[in-house]
Motif scaffolding. Structure first.
Motif, PDB file in Angstrom:
ATOM      1  N   UNK A 321       4.212   7.510  -0.144  1.00 41.49           N
ATOM      2  CA  UNK A 321       2.978   7.455   0.657  1.00 41.49           C
ATOM      3  C   UNK A 321       1.826   7.991  -0.172  1.00 41.49           C
ATOM      4  N   UNK A 327       2.025   3.792   2.660  1.00 40.45           N
ATOM      5  CA  UNK A 327       2.244   2.933   1.491  1.00 40.45           C
ATOM      6  C   UNK A 327       1.035   2.058   1.161  1.00 40.45           C
ATOM      7  N   UNK A 331      -2.322  -5.797  -0.929  1.00 37.58           N
ATOM      8  CA  UNK A 331      -2.153  -7.251  -1.069  1.00 37.58           C
ATOM      9  C   UNK A 331      -2.104  -7.953   0.269  1.00 37.58           C
ATOM     10  N   UNK A 332      -1.787  -7.179   1.342  1.00 35.78           N
ATOM     11  CA  UNK A 332      -1.599  -7.829   2.619  1.00 35.78           C
ATOM     12  C   UNK A 332      -2.901  -8.084   3.358  1.00 35.78           C
ATOM     13  N   UNK A 333      -3.937  -7.334   2.999  1.00 37.94           N
ATOM     14  CA  UNK A 333      -5.203  -7.501   3.715  1.00 37.94           C
ATOM     15  C   UNK A 333      -5.853  -8.829   3.354  1.00 37.94           C
TER      16      UNK A 333
ATOM     17  N   UNK B  87      -3.144  -2.043   8.037  1.00 38.48           N
ATOM     18  CA  UNK B  87      -3.084  -3.224   7.162  1.00 38.48           C
ATOM     19  C   UNK B  87      -3.305  -4.538   7.892  1.00 38.48           C
ATOM     20  N   UNK B  89      -1.524  -6.008   9.912  1.00 38.45           N
ATOM     21  CA  UNK B  89      -0.302  -6.808   9.785  1.00 38.45           C
ATOM     22  C   UNK B  89       0.108  -7.388  11.134  1.00 38.45           C
ATOM     23  N   UNK B 166       4.408 -13.262   1.562  1.00 39.89           N
ATOM     24  CA  UNK B 166       3.953 -12.263   2.537  1.00 39.89           C
ATOM     25  C   UNK B 166       5.147 -11.671   3.269  1.00 39.89           C
ATOM     26  N   UNK B 169       7.109  -9.389   0.804  1.00 38.47           N
ATOM     27  CA  UNK B 169       6.409  -8.146   0.482  1.00 38.47           C
ATOM     28  C   UNK B 169       6.288  -7.215   1.685  1.00 38.47           C
ATOM     29  N   UNK B 170       6.050  -7.811   2.831  1.00 34.91           N
ATOM     30  CA  UNK B 170       5.904  -6.969   4.023  1.00 34.91           C
ATOM     31  C   UNK B 170       7.249  -6.308   4.362  1.00 34.91           C
ATOM     32  N   UNK B 173       7.571  -3.456   2.051  1.00 30.25           N
ATOM     33  CA  UNK B 173       6.716  -2.321   2.426  1.00 30.25           C
ATOM     34  C   UNK B 173       7.277  -1.569   3.627  1.00 30.25           C
ATOM     35  N   UNK B 176       9.952   0.630   2.301  1.00 32.36           N
ATOM     36  CA  UNK B 176       9.336   1.783   1.638  1.00 32.36           C
ATOM     37  C   UNK B 176       8.879   2.802   2.686  1.00 32.36           C
ATOM     38  N   UNK B 177       8.298   2.272   3.769  1.00 28.28           N
ATOM     39  CA  UNK B 177       7.834   3.144   4.852  1.00 28.28           C
ATOM     40  C   UNK B 177       9.021   3.853   5.509  1.00 28.28           C
ATOM     41  N   UNK B 178      10.129   3.094   5.679  1.00 32.00           N
ATOM     42  CA  UNK B 178      11.280   3.629   6.417  1.00 32.00           C
ATOM     43  C   UNK B 178      12.074   4.660   5.620  1.00 32.00           C
ATOM     44  N   UNK B 179      12.173   4.457   4.309  1.00 26.21           N
ATOM     45  CA  UNK B 179      13.119   5.248   3.527  1.00 26.21           C
ATOM     46  C   UNK B 179      12.922   6.767   3.627  1.00 26.21           C
ATOM     47  N   UNK B 221      15.899  -0.306  -3.248  1.00 23.78           N
ATOM     48  CA  UNK B 221      14.657   0.204  -3.857  1.00 23.78           C
ATOM     49  C   UNK B 221      14.765   0.273  -5.375  1.00 23.78           C
TER      50      UNK B 221
END
Lengths: 334, 263
Positions: A321, A327, A331-333, B87, B89, B166, B169-170, B173, B176-179, B221
């Motif tokens: 983070x 994170x 790239x997603x925006x 983001x 998302x 997308x 990658x999402x 991500x 990464x957020x969860x780990x 990862x």
């Protein structure tokens, strides 16, 4: 020399890390499905320990490589070092931890614990001064009765208060709870009484009334088969599982001459500590309210493992983070 | 009251899901915007449900399957909100609505009675151990759904590469957020076990399964960061990780005996 450098190179690579982790992963998957008794043999076998040791060497070599290469990713280094610390702690626990069982009755003093099949001397004495169990409820607020009437194939669950009378739908059966004993017992003369306030053997006395007769019977939640019934047509079961809220032991530590040198309380989630020994409240015996079983542990590896855990978590949060604590998803925006 | 809230959460979630299904998957239009509003309403209902149950039970409502599933559904909503806020998302919304609808339907058939806590569960560790795990689980559930979508869509030639990237990658991500949350959940659980039972690791089936889950994502990862794994292999691993999670969360309770057999 060349072989040595090959080995070092192999151990310091990320590919090796992934291979080792995958092998450990597969062993764990196999382990989960093995029968319970065999699992420890797998996890404490020499080759599994060698596998973990290889992972530790891999981690050390990768970390050294990072330091030599002057990697700026301090967080990543921290996570890897913290795992080394955890594994080191586990090794210390494996070699030096002492754990055993201590079973005491109120007033009893012991100076040794049962460790595997032999006894281990603690170097001091432990006395159980007091043991108590607390329940959430001594008696149910509503008594749940499962009723089965054979001739009309009726099944019904009733919930009723003490002394409340309920008529079962479409029948002339009336049910009433007339007495409750938390710890049912019968004296030699045949009188019923409660041995204690603890719901160790909960029993209710019910009165069944129809147009033709009245019958009273005792129902036991722990022993449904013990009920003596006159009218076999109606079967009633009393079900209630009291939940233990807490159980605790008051302990005294005594020296060789019997002088008290420390006193403390232990309960689940709050162990008592003395000279590196932790006393965990582990069990009780409903048939013997004065008995307490304790797990006694002295584990010098815990500090390392916990230290490793804390560093690992800090490292991971810094690593993953980086900005605003979350994170990087630029790239997603759109 | 809690039943009414559960039904409200389910109905709003179902409406949002329908709006997403009949909308355009690759571009957010009006239907999707209304769908998102309904999904947020569903999260609000779940939040209220948890708070009311907390007050009524006078303890954190995280102790049995009903409470765990409510928390799971709520955590999925929270992870979605975080990803939407930071983001944009919104792509995640239909997936979150789908899984939440499923969970809420399952919840209708669960026993909702509030039961007192057994001694081992009465601990401050529970709050951090359970919440961190469920945030982690929620994120990897969403990552799994994206990975499955990736694996299915990548076989079709029509799918645009940008959309596939997308998804890939999402999903990455989200992992990464969860780990860090999975790690925090596992380590706090281990510390709690040491306080309650005197050992930080028992090789109990639930513990081993949580380690397996953690190792799958660790391999993922490392593979992704260091060995350049992407696309198929990464998404298959993400799927495997979710299967392991599901087994840890539900399978162990019903199949294997152990210390966690109560929850």
């Amino acid at each position: 020399m060349r072989l040595l450098s090959h080995i070092i190179y192999w151990f310091a690579s990320a590919k090796t890390a992934v291979i080792l982790l995958s092998v450990i992963l597969i062993v764990c998957i196999i382990g989960v499905f093995l029968p319970e008794g065999i699992q420890p043999k797998l996890y404490y076998s020499v080759w599994f320990i060698l596998l973990i040791l290889s992972l530790a060497i891999n981690l050390i070599f990768c970390s050294i490589r990072r330091i030599i290469l002057k990697s700026k990713n301090i967080a990543s280094l921290l996570t890897h070092l913290s795992v080394i610390l955890i594994l080191l702690g586990a090794l210390i626990s494996y070699v030096w931890a002492i754990r055993g069982v201590l079973e005491l009755e109120e007033g009893q003093t012991k100076d040794r614990i049962l460790r595997g099949c032999s006894f281990y001397r603690l170097g001091f004495k432990v006395r159980l001064d007091d043991f108590s169990i607390a329940w959430y409820e001594q008696r149910p607020q509503l008594f749940e009765l499962d009723i089965r009437i054979k001739d009309i194939s009726l099944r019904k669950r009733l919930k009723l208060k003490e002394n409340q009378q309920i008529t079962i739908d479409n029948t002339n059966y009336k049910i009433q709870i007339i007495d409750y004993l938390p710890d049912f017992a019968r004296s030699e003369q045949g009188e019923v009484f409660s041995r204690s306030d603890m719901p160790r053997n909960p029993a209710v006395r019910i009165r069944i009334t129809t147009d033709q007769f009245t019958e009273e019977r005792w129902l036991f939640s722990n022993h449904p088969m013990m009920t003596k019934a006159k009218d076999e047509n109606i079967k009633i079961r009393f079900s209630w599982m009291p939940t233990v809220k807490e159980f605790r032991s008051s302990l005294s530590i005594l020296d060789e001459k019997g002088n008290i040198i420390a006193q403390g309380l232990t309960k689940v989630n709050a162990p008592f500590s003395y000279k590196g020994y932790n006393f965990y409240q582990s069990g009780y015996d409903l048939d013997n309210p004065y008995y307490s079983s304790l797990e006694v542990v002295r584990d010098p590896g815990v500090k390392f493992v916990f230290g490793g855990f804390i560093l690992l978590n800090i490292g991971l949060f810094i690593l993953f983070y980086p900005k605003m604590g979350l994170p990087n998803l630029k790239f997603f925006q759109r | 009251m809690s039943n009414i809230l559960l039904v409200i959460a389910l109905v709003t979630c179902l409406i949002s899901l329908c709006l997403f299904i009949f909308g355009n998957t690759q571009k957010a239009g009006r239907r999707e915007k209304i769908g998102i509003i309904f999904y947020k309403a569903s999260i609000c209902a779940l939040t209220l449900l948890i708070v009311l149950r907390w007050l009524k039970a006078e303890r954190l409502p995280f102790a049995n399957m009903y409470e765990a599933l409510v928390l799971y559904a709520w955590a999925i909503g929270c992870v979605y909100l975080v990803f939407e806020y930071l983001y944009k998302a919104v792509l995640l919304a239909p997936f979150a609505a789908l899984i939440d609808t499923f969970l809420l339907v399952v919840l209708l058939f669960q026993d909702a009675t509030i039961k007192p806590l057994m001694p081992a569960l009465q601990s401050k560790w529970m709050a951090i151990h359970v919440t961190t795990y469920f945030i982690g689980y929620a994120a990897i559930t969403l990552a799994f759904m994206l990975s499955v979508s990736y694996l299915m869509l990548s076989r079709k030639k029509k799918t645009s590469l940008l959309f596939l990237n997308t998804l890939d990658n999402l999903s990455y991500q989200l992992i990464i957020f969860a780990f860090p949350f999975l790690t925090l959940g596992m380590t706090t659980g281990s510390m709690w076990a040491n306080f309650a039972w005197g050992s930080y690791w028992f090789w109990d089936p639930k513990e081993t399964c949580s380690l397996i889950t953690w190792l799958v994502y660790l391999v993922y990862l490392h593979g992704r960061l260091l060995l350049g794994w992407q696309r198929n292999i990464a998404n298959w691993l993400s799927t495997l990780g979710f299967v392991a999670t599901l087994f840890t969360f539900i399978g162990v309770n019903y199949i294997l005996p152990g210390l966690h057999s109560y929850a």
